[in-house]
Design an enzyme around this catalytic site. Structure first.
Site, PDB file in Angstrom:
ATOM      1  CG  HIS A 252      -1.819  -1.079   1.445  1.00 42.15           C
ATOM      2  ND1 HIS A 252      -2.999  -1.181   0.766  1.00 42.15           N
ATOM      3  CD2 HIS A 252      -1.779  -2.167   2.272  1.00 42.15           C
ATOM      4  CE1 HIS A 252      -3.661  -2.264   1.155  1.00 42.15           C
ATOM      5  NE2 HIS A 252      -2.942  -2.881   2.069  1.00 42.15           N
TER       6      HIS A 252
HETATM    7  C1  BDR Z   1      -2.951   0.698   5.460  1.00 41.75           C
HETATM    8  O1  BDR Z   1      -3.051   0.063   6.733  1.00 41.75           O
HETATM    9  C2  BDR Z   1      -1.776  -0.397   7.133  1.00 41.75           C
HETATM   10  O2  BDR Z   1      -1.890  -1.692   7.578  1.00 41.75           O
HETATM   11  C3  BDR Z   1      -0.856  -0.244   5.961  1.00 41.75           C
HETATM   12  O3  BDR Z   1       0.454   0.127   6.406  1.00 41.75           O
HETATM   13  C4  BDR Z   1      -1.486   0.865   5.161  1.00 41.75           C
HETATM   14  O4  BDR Z   1      -1.063   2.137   5.605  1.00 41.75           O
HETATM   15  C5  BDR Z   1      -3.711  -0.138   4.447  1.00 41.75           C
HETATM   16  O5  BDR Z   1      -5.066  -0.238   4.798  1.00 41.75           O
END
Ligand code: BDR
Ligand code: CA
Length: 325
Positions: A252
Site C-alpha cells: 500500500h
Molecule cells: C494501510 O493500513 C496499514 O496496515 C498499511 O500500512 C497501510 O497504511 C492499508 O489499509
C-alpha cells in the site's frame, strides 16, 4: 530548526512522512530516502496504528539503521486516536509489526518533541506551500497539528495519503479502510481542512501486489537491506493474499512516494470525499461522490488505478538506493 532546501521549479519536494510501520510503511519512507534528487525528507513522525506507538517508533528506527540513515529525525506523536481507543492490526503484521525478519534493536532514539508540534514548527517556519505531508497511517498527528495551528492547512503544499476506499470496499469492515477507520474524526478534520489532498485508496493499492516474481526481483538486488525487505514483505502479504485469494499481497504505502516521483503511472479523478464518523456500520468510510451528485466542493484528487509493473519496478529501484553503505 530544520530548513528545507531551496527549490528549483518543484524539486526537490520537501516532505514529512507520518507513519506507523509495518514493512510497507518502511518501504515507503526508504524509497523516499533513495530519491534525493526529487524528495527531501525533513522528518519522520510516528503514530499509534498498525501496532503501538512504541513499536511503530522502534520499527522506524530499525528501518533507518538498516540502511545507515540515522541522520533523519524521528518524532513520536499520538499513541491513540483523537476520540477513540486505538485498534491495532497485529493479525496482519505480527506482534511487533515487523514480523518476518529479525532486525537488531535500534541504537538511535526518537528526538524530543511531540510530532504534531514538530509538524507545526516545520511547516510554519518554512516558506508557505513548500512542504508536503505523506500520510501513511491514521491521520491523528496531522489533525492534532491542524487543530492546534489553524494556519497550518493553508500553508501546506499538499497531503498525499494512503487511505480510504471507493468501489473496492473496506479492509477492516465492509465499508472502511484501516487508516481512516482507526481515527475517522482525524480524517474528517483533514479532508475538511482545505489543504489539497491526493488520496490513494484500496481501489488503487489492491492492484499494487507483491507477487512472487516481484519479490524475487527485489531480492535479486542482492544487498542486505533488500534481503531483509524480501522476508518482511513476504510475511506482510500473507494475511491479505489469503483472505482475498490474490497472486500477492497489496503493497500500500509506497504508492504515496511513487505518486510524488512518477504521477504519470496513476489514473486520477477530482472528487468530493466525505468521511463517515457517526454510524458504526459505516465508521471510517470514505464516501466518494464519483459522479458529483451532491454538488459538494472538490476536496480530493483520488487515484483509482496504476500501472502496477511500473510501480513495483520503481519501488525496487528506489528502495535499493536508500542505503548509504
Ligand atoms: C494501510 O493500513 C496499514 O496496515 C498499511 O500500512 C497501510 O497504511 C492499508 O489499509
Ligand atoms: Ca501504514
Amino acid at each position: 530548526m530544520i530548513k528545507a532546501k531551496p527549490r528549483t521549479k518543484d524539486m526537490p519536494r520537501s516532505i514529512i512522512i507520518d507513519t506507523d510501520p509495518s514493512p510497507d510503511d518502511a518501504a515507503a519512507f526508504l524509497m523516499a530516502l533513495g530519491s534525493p534528487d526529487e524528495l527531501e525528507v525533513l522528518a519522520l513522525t510516528t503514530v499509534g496504528g498498525n501496532v503501538s506507538l512504541k513499536n511503530t517508533t522502534i520499527n522506524t528506527l530499525k528501518a533507518l539503521e538498516l540502511v545507515g540513515r540515522t541522520e533523519i529525525p524521528v518524532y513520536m506523536g499520538a499513541d491513540r486516536p483523537i476520540k477513540r481507543d486505538l485498534i491495532t492490526a497485529e493479525e496482519v503484521h505480527g506482534n511487533t509489526g515487523f514480523e518476518g525478519y529479525d532486525l537488531p534493536e535500534p541504537k538511535a532514539k526518537a528526538k524530543s518533541g511531540f510530532a504534531p508540534d514538530k509538524i507545526i514548527e516545520l511547516v510554519m517556519e518554512n516558506e508557505p506551500n513548500s512542504i508536503t505531508i505523506c500520510a501513511i497511517a491514521p491521520l491523528t498527528n496531522i489533525a492534532l497539528a491542524m487543530q492546534k495551528e489553524p494556519k497550518l492547512a493553508k500553508r501546506l503544499q499538499e497531503i498525499v495519503l494512503m487511505g480510504g476506499a471507493r468501489s473496492e470496499g473496506g479492509n477492516v469492515t465492509p465499508a472502511a479502510e484501516y487508516n481512516i477507520y482507526v481515527d475517522p474524526e482525524a480524517a474528517e478534520i483533514v479532508f475538511n481542512s482545505g489543504t489539497p489532498i491526493t488520496m490513494i485508496p484500496l481501489d488503487c493499492t489492491h492492484k499494487a501486489l507483491s507477487t512472487d516474481a516481484r519479490l524475487e526481483k527485489l531480492r535479486a538486488v542482492g544487498t542486505p537491506h533488500m534481503e531483509a525487505f524480501y522476508h518482511l514483505l513476504k510475511f506482510n502479504r500473507i494475511f491479505d493474499q489469503e483472505k482475498m485469494n490474490l497472486d500477492g499481497g497489496p503493497l500500500h504505502d509506497p504508492t504515496t512516494i511513487a505518486y510524488l516521483l512518477k504521477p504519470e503511472i496513476f489514473k486520477s479523478k477530482k472528487v468530493n470525499v466525505t468521511i463517515s464518523t457517526d454510524y458504526e456500520l459505516t465508521r471510517g468510510m470514505s464516501v466518494v461522490d464519483w459522479w458529483g451528485k451532491m454538488n459538494l466542493p472538490i476536496n480530493t484528487n483520488m487515484l483509482y488505478d496504476l500501472d502496477s509493473e511500473a510501480y513495483y519496478d520503481l519501488v525496487i529501484e528506489r528502495l535499493a538506493l536508500a542505503s548509504k553503505t
